[in-house]
Design a protein around this motif. Structure first.
Motif, PDB file in Angstrom:
ATOM      1  N   LEU A 104      -8.959  -4.619 -15.791  1.00  0.00           N
ATOM      2  CA  LEU A 104      -7.780  -5.165 -15.125  1.00  0.00           C
ATOM      3  C   LEU A 104      -7.315  -6.450 -15.812  1.00  0.00           C
ATOM      4  O   LEU A 104      -6.116  -6.629 -16.059  1.00  0.00           O
ATOM      5  CB  LEU A 104      -8.070  -5.434 -13.647  1.00  0.00           C
ATOM      6  CG  LEU A 104      -8.252  -4.207 -12.766  1.00  0.00           C
ATOM      7  CD1 LEU A 104      -8.775  -4.616 -11.394  1.00  0.00           C
ATOM      8  CD2 LEU A 104      -6.961  -3.417 -12.644  1.00  0.00           C
ATOM      9  N   ALA A 105      -8.262  -7.323 -16.118  1.00  0.00           N
ATOM     10  CA  ALA A 105      -7.915  -8.576 -16.789  1.00  0.00           C
ATOM     11  C   ALA A 105      -7.270  -8.297 -18.144  1.00  0.00           C
ATOM     12  O   ALA A 105      -6.254  -8.904 -18.497  1.00  0.00           O
ATOM     13  CB  ALA A 105      -9.161  -9.453 -16.945  1.00  0.00           C
ATOM     14  N   TRP A 106      -7.838  -7.378 -18.902  1.00  0.00           N
ATOM     15  CA  TRP A 106      -7.275  -7.031 -20.217  1.00  0.00           C
ATOM     16  C   TRP A 106      -5.849  -6.511 -20.053  1.00  0.00           C
ATOM     17  O   TRP A 106      -4.943  -6.933 -20.770  1.00  0.00           O
ATOM     18  CB  TRP A 106      -8.143  -5.986 -20.918  1.00  0.00           C
ATOM     19  CG  TRP A 106      -7.555  -5.590 -22.234  1.00  0.00           C
ATOM     20  CD1 TRP A 106      -7.732  -6.211 -23.429  1.00  0.00           C
ATOM     21  CD2 TRP A 106      -6.636  -4.512 -22.468  1.00  0.00           C
ATOM     22  NE1 TRP A 106      -6.995  -5.583 -24.401  1.00  0.00           N
ATOM     23  CE2 TRP A 106      -6.306  -4.535 -23.837  1.00  0.00           C
ATOM     24  CE3 TRP A 106      -6.067  -3.535 -21.656  1.00  0.00           C
ATOM     25  CZ2 TRP A 106      -5.428  -3.612 -24.405  1.00  0.00           C
ATOM     26  CZ3 TRP A 106      -5.197  -2.632 -22.222  1.00  0.00           C
ATOM     27  CH2 TRP A 106      -4.882  -2.673 -23.587  1.00  0.00           C
ATOM     28  N   ALA A 160      -2.726   0.759 -13.462  1.00  0.00           N
ATOM     29  CA  ALA A 160      -3.807   1.745 -13.577  1.00  0.00           C
ATOM     30  C   ALA A 160      -3.768   2.441 -14.935  1.00  0.00           C
ATOM     31  O   ALA A 160      -4.799   2.601 -15.594  1.00  0.00           O
ATOM     32  CB  ALA A 160      -3.703   2.774 -12.451  1.00  0.00           C
ATOM     33  N   LYS A 161      -2.583   2.833 -15.354  1.00  0.00           N
ATOM     34  CA  LYS A 161      -2.433   3.517 -16.639  1.00  0.00           C
ATOM     35  C   LYS A 161      -2.814   2.594 -17.793  1.00  0.00           C
ATOM     36  O   LYS A 161      -3.555   2.969 -18.691  1.00  0.00           O
ATOM     37  CB  LYS A 161      -1.007   4.014 -16.804  1.00  0.00           C
ATOM     38  CG  LYS A 161      -0.795   4.872 -18.040  1.00  0.00           C
ATOM     39  CD  LYS A 161       0.632   5.378 -18.107  1.00  0.00           C
ATOM     40  CE  LYS A 161       0.676   6.700 -17.373  1.00  0.00           C
ATOM     41  NZ  LYS A 161       1.967   7.387 -17.532  1.00  0.00           N
ATOM     42  N   ARG A 162      -2.303   1.370 -17.757  1.00  0.00           N
ATOM     43  CA  ARG A 162      -2.577   0.408 -18.832  1.00  0.00           C
ATOM     44  C   ARG A 162      -4.059   0.036 -18.901  1.00  0.00           C
ATOM     45  O   ARG A 162      -4.618  -0.125 -19.973  1.00  0.00           O
ATOM     46  CB  ARG A 162      -1.738  -0.838 -18.630  1.00  0.00           C
ATOM     47  CG  ARG A 162      -1.859  -1.857 -19.723  1.00  0.00           C
ATOM     48  CD  ARG A 162      -0.736  -2.881 -19.637  1.00  0.00           C
ATOM     49  NE  ARG A 162      -0.995  -4.037 -20.425  1.00  0.00           N
ATOM     50  CZ  ARG A 162      -0.738  -4.135 -21.733  1.00  0.00           C
ATOM     51  NH1 ARG A 162      -0.198  -3.134 -22.369  1.00  0.00           N
ATOM     52  NH2 ARG A 162      -1.010  -5.248 -22.387  1.00  0.00           N
ATOM     53  N   ALA A 163      -4.697  -0.085 -17.722  1.00  0.00           N
ATOM     54  CA  ALA A 163      -6.119  -0.443 -17.658  1.00  0.00           C
ATOM     55  C   ALA A 163      -7.030   0.768 -17.844  1.00  0.00           C
ATOM     56  O   ALA A 163      -8.240   0.613 -17.921  1.00  0.00           O
ATOM     57  CB  ALA A 163      -6.422  -1.123 -16.327  1.00  0.00           C
ATOM     58  N   VAL A 171      -8.770   3.390  -7.529  1.00  0.00           N
ATOM     59  CA  VAL A 171      -9.569   2.197  -7.823  1.00  0.00           C
ATOM     60  C   VAL A 171      -8.647   0.997  -7.982  1.00  0.00           C
ATOM     61  O   VAL A 171      -8.876  -0.067  -7.401  1.00  0.00           O
ATOM     62  CB  VAL A 171     -10.416   2.412  -9.104  1.00  0.00           C
ATOM     63  CG1 VAL A 171     -11.066   1.106  -9.548  1.00  0.00           C
ATOM     64  CG2 VAL A 171     -11.452   3.490  -8.879  1.00  0.00           C
ATOM     65  N   THR A 172      -7.591   1.169  -8.760  1.00  0.00           N
ATOM     66  CA  THR A 172      -6.636   0.087  -8.993  1.00  0.00           C
ATOM     67  C   THR A 172      -5.992  -0.347  -7.680  1.00  0.00           C
ATOM     68  O   THR A 172      -5.814  -1.538  -7.425  1.00  0.00           O
ATOM     69  CB  THR A 172      -5.561   0.541  -9.996  1.00  0.00           C
ATOM     70  OG1 THR A 172      -6.214   1.061 -11.160  1.00  0.00           O
ATOM     71  CG2 THR A 172      -4.658  -0.602 -10.394  1.00  0.00           C
ATOM     72  N   HIS A 173      -5.661   0.601  -6.830  1.00  0.00           N
ATOM     73  CA  HIS A 173      -5.055   0.327  -5.525  1.00  0.00           C
ATOM     74  C   HIS A 173      -5.972  -0.565  -4.685  1.00  0.00           C
ATOM     75  O   HIS A 173      -5.514  -1.529  -4.053  1.00  0.00           O
ATOM     76  CB  HIS A 173      -4.774   1.650  -4.808  1.00  0.00           C
ATOM     77  CG  HIS A 173      -4.034   1.513  -3.528  1.00  0.00           C
ATOM     78  ND1 HIS A 173      -4.672   1.304  -2.331  1.00  0.00           N
ATOM     79  CD2 HIS A 173      -2.710   1.537  -3.261  1.00  0.00           C
ATOM     80  CE1 HIS A 173      -3.767   1.221  -1.371  1.00  0.00           C
ATOM     81  NE2 HIS A 173      -2.568   1.354  -1.911  1.00  0.00           N
TER      82      HIS A 173
END
Length: 83
Positions: free
Chosen positions: A52-54, A23-26, A32-34
């Motif tokens: 997310l892909a990035w 989540a932090k990186r994206a 949302v990430t969960h």
């Protein structure tokens, strides 16, 4: 078998990664990430999938398994939220 998300597979394959780190990186909200991590999304959001892909270093198409890999011009069948 329908199309499913593989976010969990990519995160679990990386040492020390968690939903929070993804989540932090994206630059996405944890909740949302969960939902994407657990494949509990009713309508995929293109911007979220791209982030997310990035963050995972993969192509958006790599995030999907099943048949077939989604195409953005096929939104109605897939229930993808408009960009």
């Amino acid at each position: 078998m329908g199309t499913r998300l593989r976010v969990k597979e990519f995160v679990d394959a990386r040492d020390g990664w968690s939903i929070g780190k993804l989540a932090k990186r994206a630059r996405l909200d944890y909740s949302v990430t969960h939902r994407y991590y657990h494949d509990r999304v009713t309508a995929w959001d293109r911007e979220v999938l791209e982030k997310l892909a990035w963050a995972l270093g993969v192509n958006v198409g790599d995030l999907f398994a099943g048949e077939p890999a989604p195409k953005w011009d096929d939104r109605r069948r897939l229930g993808v939220a408009p960009a």
